[in-house]
Motif scaffolding. Structure first.
Motif, PDB file in Angstrom:
ATOM      1  N   CYS A 189      -9.936   7.421   7.699  1.00 52.67           N
ATOM      2  CA  CYS A 189      -9.074   6.891   8.760  1.00 52.67           C
ATOM      3  C   CYS A 189      -8.490   5.536   8.382  1.00 52.67           C
ATOM      4  CB  CYS A 189      -9.828   6.797  10.083  1.00 52.67           C
ATOM      5  SG  CYS A 189     -10.288   8.406  10.761  1.00 52.67           S
ATOM      6  N   GLY A 190      -8.132   5.413   7.089  1.00 52.90           N
ATOM      7  CA  GLY A 190      -7.489   4.192   6.626  1.00 52.90           C
ATOM      8  C   GLY A 190      -8.405   3.042   6.330  1.00 52.90           C
ATOM      9  N   VAL A 191      -9.713   3.250   6.389  1.00 60.75           N
ATOM     10  CA  VAL A 191     -10.692   2.188   6.174  1.00 60.75           C
ATOM     11  C   VAL A 191     -11.547   2.537   4.957  1.00 60.75           C
ATOM     12  CG1 VAL A 191     -12.716   1.011   7.142  1.00 60.75           C
ATOM     13  CG2 VAL A 191     -10.744   1.548   8.602  1.00 60.75           C
ATOM     14  N   THR A 192     -11.769   1.559   4.092  1.00 64.45           N
ATOM     15  CA  THR A 192     -12.647   1.751   2.934  1.00 64.45           C
ATOM     16  C   THR A 192     -14.092   1.554   3.369  1.00 64.45           C
ATOM     17  OG1 THR A 192     -10.937   0.919   1.441  1.00 64.45           O
ATOM     18  CG2 THR A 192     -13.196   0.958   0.606  1.00 64.45           C
ATOM     19  N   SER A 227      -3.197   7.317   1.806  1.00 65.51           N
ATOM     20  CA  SER A 227      -2.764   8.276   2.824  1.00 65.51           C
ATOM     21  C   SER A 227      -2.044   7.608   3.987  1.00 65.51           C
ATOM     22  CB  SER A 227      -3.964   9.074   3.336  1.00 65.51           C
ATOM     23  OG  SER A 227      -4.451   9.924   2.328  1.00 65.51           O
ATOM     24  N   ALA A 228      -2.085   6.282   4.052  1.00 63.79           N
ATOM     25  CA  ALA A 228      -1.298   5.581   5.065  1.00 63.79           C
ATOM     26  C   ALA A 228       0.171   5.965   4.957  1.00 63.79           C
ATOM     27  CB  ALA A 228      -1.467   4.069   4.913  1.00 63.79           C
ATOM     28  N   LEU A 229       0.633   6.196   3.742  1.00 65.75           N
ATOM     29  CA  LEU A 229       2.020   6.617   3.517  1.00 65.75           C
ATOM     30  C   LEU A 229       2.330   7.890   4.292  1.00 65.75           C
ATOM     31  CD1 LEU A 229       4.725   6.657   1.857  1.00 65.75           C
ATOM     32  CD2 LEU A 229       3.474   7.967   0.144  1.00 65.75           C
ATOM     33  N   PHE A 230       1.410   8.858   4.283  1.00 69.69           N
ATOM     34  CA  PHE A 230       1.635  10.135   4.949  1.00 69.69           C
ATOM     35  C   PHE A 230       1.680   9.948   6.468  1.00 69.69           C
ATOM     36  CE2 PHE A 230      -1.263  11.674   1.291  1.00 69.69           C
ATOM     37  CZ  PHE A 230      -0.238  11.499   0.373  1.00 69.69           C
ATOM     38  N   LEU A 231       0.764   9.127   6.979  1.00 70.75           N
ATOM     39  CA  LEU A 231       0.711   8.940   8.433  1.00 70.75           C
ATOM     40  C   LEU A 231       1.945   8.187   8.932  1.00 70.75           C
ATOM     41  CD1 LEU A 231      -0.859   9.478  10.977  1.00 70.75           C
ATOM     42  CD2 LEU A 231      -2.161   7.384  10.583  1.00 70.75           C
ATOM     43  N   GLU A 232       2.416   7.235   8.150  1.00 66.86           N
ATOM     44  CA  GLU A 232       3.634   6.522   8.548  1.00 66.86           C
ATOM     45  C   GLU A 232       4.826   7.474   8.589  1.00 66.86           C
ATOM     46  OE1 GLU A 232       3.449   3.581   5.560  1.00 66.86           O
ATOM     47  OE2 GLU A 232       2.388   2.125   6.808  1.00 66.86           O
ATOM     48  N   GLY A 239       0.812  -1.209   0.000  1.00 69.88           N
ATOM     49  CA  GLY A 239       0.000   0.000   0.000  1.00 69.88           C
ATOM     50  C   GLY A 239       0.847   1.260   0.000  1.00 69.88           C
ATOM     51  N   GLY A 240       0.170   2.400  -0.080  1.00 67.87           N
ATOM     52  CA  GLY A 240       0.841   3.688   0.020  1.00 67.87           C
ATOM     53  C   GLY A 240       1.273   4.296  -1.281  1.00 67.87           C
ATOM     54  N   GLY A 241       1.162   3.568  -2.413  1.00 68.62           N
ATOM     55  CA  GLY A 241       1.470   4.141  -3.704  1.00 68.62           C
ATOM     56  C   GLY A 241       2.940   4.163  -4.069  1.00 68.62           C
TER      57      GLY A 241
END
Length: 408
Positions: free
Chosen positions: A268-271, A320-325, A17-19
């Motif tokens: 919030c990371g959930v589809t 957006s998980a990439l940004f939060l990490e 994930g994260g692109g």
């Protein structure tokens, strides 16, 4: 005996994930590739580290390896096998006596494990790190309601889980790769190519920390391990004598995408199934965006746009998980700890209640903290304004972090 390392980093690795390809994803503020290269560069037996990357990833590579002393990367091929072959061919200009081939997706090869592989190459043409299979094996066949039905599997005796690095006499493994290419023989690792070419490959004890990053759970595990290795001892939020509390707040809003646009709604990371997605450069997850801004604010490090500008095409439709990490790893890099995070989603629809627990769990996973430190809640504007008219979703977030008590 001269020994070089060849790091294979040409895969796309997007399942995590994260692109971004996983080798460029951060753990404790550094890319996985950086951690892998550093392990070999700092090992006294290794003369040089050569990296193979995908063509077009040069900018990502330069950002990832940063301050490491590495030669220019080699462009890989369509498969791992082809990438290794190209890397070996490039190294032939100044060949080592032995070469260790390692996957960038295994960012933490312990020094003593590298020692074991190198030592084994004194006695055998090839050696690989591996772990014996500890679990009982079962075969799965179709059962009731499509569920797999357990059946007796092979004995685990003599079975090993192959890892990298895999080490070889340089001239012999290069010749084996050339033969395999000419014969059209394909294999999943270099040991299989060596065995096919008639070379003996011995097993040496691997390491549990030498795991392969394949999904988000592995990435969270890698971040926790990297933080423990490279960050100061973890402080407590309660030790006010040496730690100072810092509070940050964030806000974000996105309108719903044009009707008919095939875009899932990420919150919030959930589809959220069946819901219309939000318009934005990335996946437009307002919950994560607000939370990132709260963290960056507490760190006094700008906002999400400063770190991931919308003008950068790499982040188009990015998870957006990439940004939060990245925000999480910035806390670790400053020697801090996240004490708590509180996210409020503001919308008329969809209903957040059924998804709240999944959101808390996902944010806790991404932030590598206990779920009890994460709050997610929702409210409406009583049908007032553009949010009340159902034109979009907003989010606000607040965090408390503890940082070493310095003037900075």
């Amino acid at each position: 005996m001269t020994v070089d390392a060849l790091i294979v980093a040409a895969g796309r690795g997007l399942r995590v994930g994260g692109g971004l390809p996983k080798q460029y994803r951060p753990a404790a503020g550094r890319a996985l590739l950086w951690h892998a290269c550093r392990a070999f560069l700092h090992h006294p037996a290794i003369r040089r580290v050569q990296v193979v990357i995908s063509a077009g990833d040069e900018a990502l590579y330069r950002t990832a390896v940063g301050d490491l002393d590495l030669p220019p990367p080699v462009a890989g091929g369509a498969t791992r096998q082809e990438s290794v072959h190209r890397g070996l061919a490039a190294m032939a200009a100044a060949p080592p006596e032995r070469v260790l081939i390692h996957d960038a997706a295994r960012p933490f090869p312990p020094a003593d494990m590298i020692d074991r592989v190198v030592a084994a190459l004194q006695q055998a043409p090839g050696a690989l790190a591996a772990l014996p299979v500890p679990d009982t094996l079962k075969l799965g066949r179709t059962g009731p309601a499509g569920l797999p039905l357990a059946a007796q599997g092979p004995s685990r005796d003599g079975l090993w889980r192959a890892q990298t690095p895999q080490g070889f006499r340089f001239d012999e493994i290069l010749a084996a790769h050339r033969q395999a290419q000419a014969a059209g023989f394909a294999a999943t690792d270099d040991a299989a190519i060596a065995e096919w070419a008639g070379l003996d490959v011995v097993l040496v004890q691997g390491a549990e920390d030498n795991f392969k990053v394949t999904d988000g759970n592995d990435l969270a595990r890698a971040a926790a391990l990297a933080e423990g290795r490279h960050a100061p001892p973890p402080p407590s939020c309660a030790t006010a004598a040496v730690m100072a509390p810092r509070v940050g707040q964030g806000f974000d809003v996105h309108r719903f995408a044009t009707p008919g646009t095939r875009r899932p709604l990420q919150l919030c990371g959930v589809t959220i199934p069946g819901a219309t997605g939000l318009a934005g450069h990335s996946d437009a997850d307002v919950g994560i965006h607000a939370l990132c801004d709260a963290i960056y604010g507490a760190l006094a490090e700008g906002d999400i746009g400063a770190h991931f500008p919308p003008s950068d095409g790499r982040y188009r439709n990015a998870d957006s998980a990439l940004f939060l990490e990245h925000a999480r790893d910035r806390i670790a890099a400053r020697g801090g700890r996240l004490c708590n995070a509180d996210v409020t989603l503001i919308c008329e629809a969809p209903r957040i209640g059924p998804h709240r627990q999944a959101m808390r769990a996902r944010l806790a996973q991404l932030l590598a903290v206990a779920e009890g430190r994460i709050s997610v809640k929702a409210t409406t504007t009583e049908r007032l304004g553009f949010l009340g008219r159902g034109e979009g979703i907003a989010a606000q977030a607040a965090v408390t972090i503890a940082l070493p008590d310095t003037d900075g």
